[in-house]
Design an enzyme around this catalytic site. Structure first.
Site, PDB file in Angstrom:
ATOM      1  N   GLY A 176       7.798  18.035 -15.328  1.00 19.87           N
ATOM      2  CA  GLY A 176       7.875  16.650 -14.851  1.00 19.87           C
ATOM      3  C   GLY A 176       8.589  16.502 -13.523  1.00 19.87           C
ATOM      4  O   GLY A 176       8.397  17.297 -12.601  1.00 19.87           O
ATOM      5  N   VAL A 177       9.422  15.481 -13.436  1.00 15.29           N
ATOM      6  CA  VAL A 177      10.189  15.199 -12.217  1.00 15.29           C
ATOM      7  C   VAL A 177      11.055  16.409 -11.838  1.00 15.29           C
ATOM      8  O   VAL A 177      11.131  16.790 -10.662  1.00 15.29           O
ATOM      9  CB  VAL A 177      11.126  13.986 -12.449  1.00 15.29           C
ATOM     10  N   ASP A 178      11.686  16.989 -12.831  1.00 16.00           N
ATOM     11  CA  ASP A 178      12.600  18.113 -12.621  1.00 16.00           C
ATOM     12  C   ASP A 178      11.862  19.278 -11.944  1.00 16.00           C
ATOM     13  O   ASP A 178      12.336  19.841 -10.935  1.00 16.00           O
ATOM     14  CB  ASP A 178      13.135  18.522 -14.005  1.00 16.00           C
TER      15      ASP A 178
HETATM   16  N1  AR6 Z   1       7.725  11.550  -9.098  1.00 21.74           N
HETATM   17  C1  AR6 Z   1       8.002  10.442  -9.831  1.00 21.74           C
HETATM   18  N2  AR6 Z   1       7.840  10.356 -11.164  1.00 21.74           N
HETATM   19  C2  AR6 Z   1       7.348  11.453 -11.791  1.00 21.74           C
HETATM   20  C3  AR6 Z   1       7.031  12.653 -11.102  1.00 21.74           C
HETATM   21  C4  AR6 Z   1       7.239  12.676  -9.704  1.00 21.74           C
HETATM   22  N3  AR6 Z   1       6.984  13.758  -8.951  1.00 21.74           N
HETATM   23  N4  AR6 Z   1       6.579  13.559 -12.016  1.00 21.74           N
HETATM   24  C5  AR6 Z   1       6.593  12.948 -13.229  1.00 21.74           C
HETATM   25  N5  AR6 Z   1       7.055  11.672 -13.093  1.00 21.74           N
HETATM   26  P1  AR6 Z   1       9.849  13.503 -17.172  1.00 21.74           P
HETATM   27  P2  AR6 Z   1      12.093  12.899 -18.984  1.00 21.74           P
HETATM   28  C6  AR6 Z   1       7.271  10.636 -14.131  1.00 21.74           C
HETATM   29  O1  AR6 Z   1       9.129  14.207 -18.277  1.00 21.74           O
HETATM   30  O2  AR6 Z   1      11.233  12.107 -19.901  1.00 21.74           O
HETATM   31  C7  AR6 Z   1      11.841  18.000 -17.860  1.00 21.74           C
HETATM   32  O3  AR6 Z   1      11.235  19.163 -18.334  1.00 21.74           O
HETATM   33  C8  AR6 Z   1       6.624  10.835 -15.469  1.00 21.74           C
HETATM   34  O4  AR6 Z   1       5.263  10.422 -15.408  1.00 21.74           O
HETATM   35  O5  AR6 Z   1       9.895  14.134 -15.838  1.00 21.74           O
HETATM   36  O6  AR6 Z   1      13.455  12.362 -18.626  1.00 21.74           O
HETATM   37  C9  AR6 Z   1      13.370  18.103 -17.808  1.00 21.74           C
HETATM   38  O7  AR6 Z   1      13.799  19.406 -17.498  1.00 21.74           O
HETATM   39  C10 AR6 Z   1       7.465   9.919 -16.348  1.00 21.74           C
HETATM   40  O8  AR6 Z   1       7.042   8.560 -16.165  1.00 21.74           O
HETATM   41  O9  AR6 Z   1      11.404  13.225 -17.564  1.00 21.74           O
HETATM   42  C11 AR6 Z   1      13.777  17.696 -19.180  1.00 21.74           C
HETATM   43  O10 AR6 Z   1      13.702  18.779 -20.098  1.00 21.74           O
HETATM   44  C12 AR6 Z   1       8.863  10.042 -15.747  1.00 21.74           C
HETATM   45  O11 AR6 Z   1       8.657  10.604 -14.449  1.00 21.74           O
HETATM   46  C13 AR6 Z   1      12.753  16.644 -19.568  1.00 21.74           C
HETATM   47  O12 AR6 Z   1      11.580  16.959 -18.797  1.00 21.74           O
HETATM   48  C14 AR6 Z   1       9.842  10.919 -16.507  1.00 21.74           C
HETATM   49  O13 AR6 Z   1       9.184  12.055 -17.065  1.00 21.74           O
HETATM   50  C15 AR6 Z   1      13.196  15.256 -19.174  1.00 21.74           C
HETATM   51  O14 AR6 Z   1      12.265  14.330 -19.664  1.00 21.74           O
END
Ligand code: AR6
Length: 169
Positions: A32-34
């Site tokens: 994801g974002v990370d």
């Molecule tokens: N820019 C903006 N938003 C995004 C991007 C981006 N590049 N990529 C995804 N999103 P998530 P969480 C959105 O899963 O739920 C990781 O593995 C996505 O569509 O990134 O807090 C970490 O290491 C969603 O709406 O974060 C943790 O283990 C939102 O960002 C875990 O995931 C959050 O999705 C954290 O999970």
């Protein structure tokens, strides 16, 4: 002047002083974002994160942004949704509050947030958007340093939910 923006986009592309990472307690990367932030920032980010020693849920830690347009990354750990009875709402609220407090302490005036916890961590988007809206607005009401808080939503449905929660249409 309106200090809050809610836009659709990629958090890694934001030209603000700090972007927030939706990390996990290890701070050693993920999907994801990370994953996107670590890919865009380059390997030095992981190197710095290794020295941060992890981060408890609801709190945050700061690193440099390396190859990102943003100078800083504020890594926060949202709650994993467990049905709503494990203080998930309080933890998510403290993510937003702690990131904003940390921004102020570091002299940061412009910051972008992703939708913390609503991807892999499964937090319901509508409730998450209401928490983000309440915490950001409460914080800005008593702060004069932060000039811009940008919520960056990845997809159109998430954008619509956050725009409604922030009272924008
Ligand atoms: N820019 C903006 N938003 C995004 C991007 C981006 N590049 N990529 C995804 N999103 P998530 P969480 C959105 O899963 O739920 C990781 O593995 C996505 O569509 O990134 O807090 C970490 O290491 C969603 O709406 O974060 C943790 O283990 C939102 O960002 C875990 O995931 C959050 O999705 C954290 O999970």
């Amino acid at each position: 002047m309106n200090r809050i923006e809610v836009v659709q986009g990629d958090i890694t592309q934001q030209k603000v002083e700090a972007i927030v990472n939706a990390a996990n307690e290890s701070l050693l990367g993920g999907g994801g974002v990370d994953g996107a932030i670590h890919r865009a920032a380059g390997p030095q980010l992981l190197e710095e994160c290794r020295a941060l020693g992890g981060c408890p849920t609801g709190q945050c830690k700061v690193s440099k942004g390396y190859r990102l347009p943003a100078k800083w990354v504020i890594h926060t750990v949202g709650p994993i949704w467990g049905g709503g009875t494990h203080r998930e709402a309080e933890s998510l609220a403290s993510c937003y509050r702690n990131c904003l407090e940390t921004a102020v302490k570091n002299g940061i005036k412009t910051i972008a947030f992703p939708s913390i916890s609503t991807g892999a961590y499964g937090f319901p988007v509508q409730q998450a958007a209401q928490i983000a809206s309440a915490e950001i607005q409460d914080f800005l009401a008593q702060d004069r340093q932060i000039e811009k808080v940008r919520m960056v939503c990845f997809d159109a449905p998430t954008l619509g939910t956050y725009r409604t929660a922030f009272g924008l249409q």
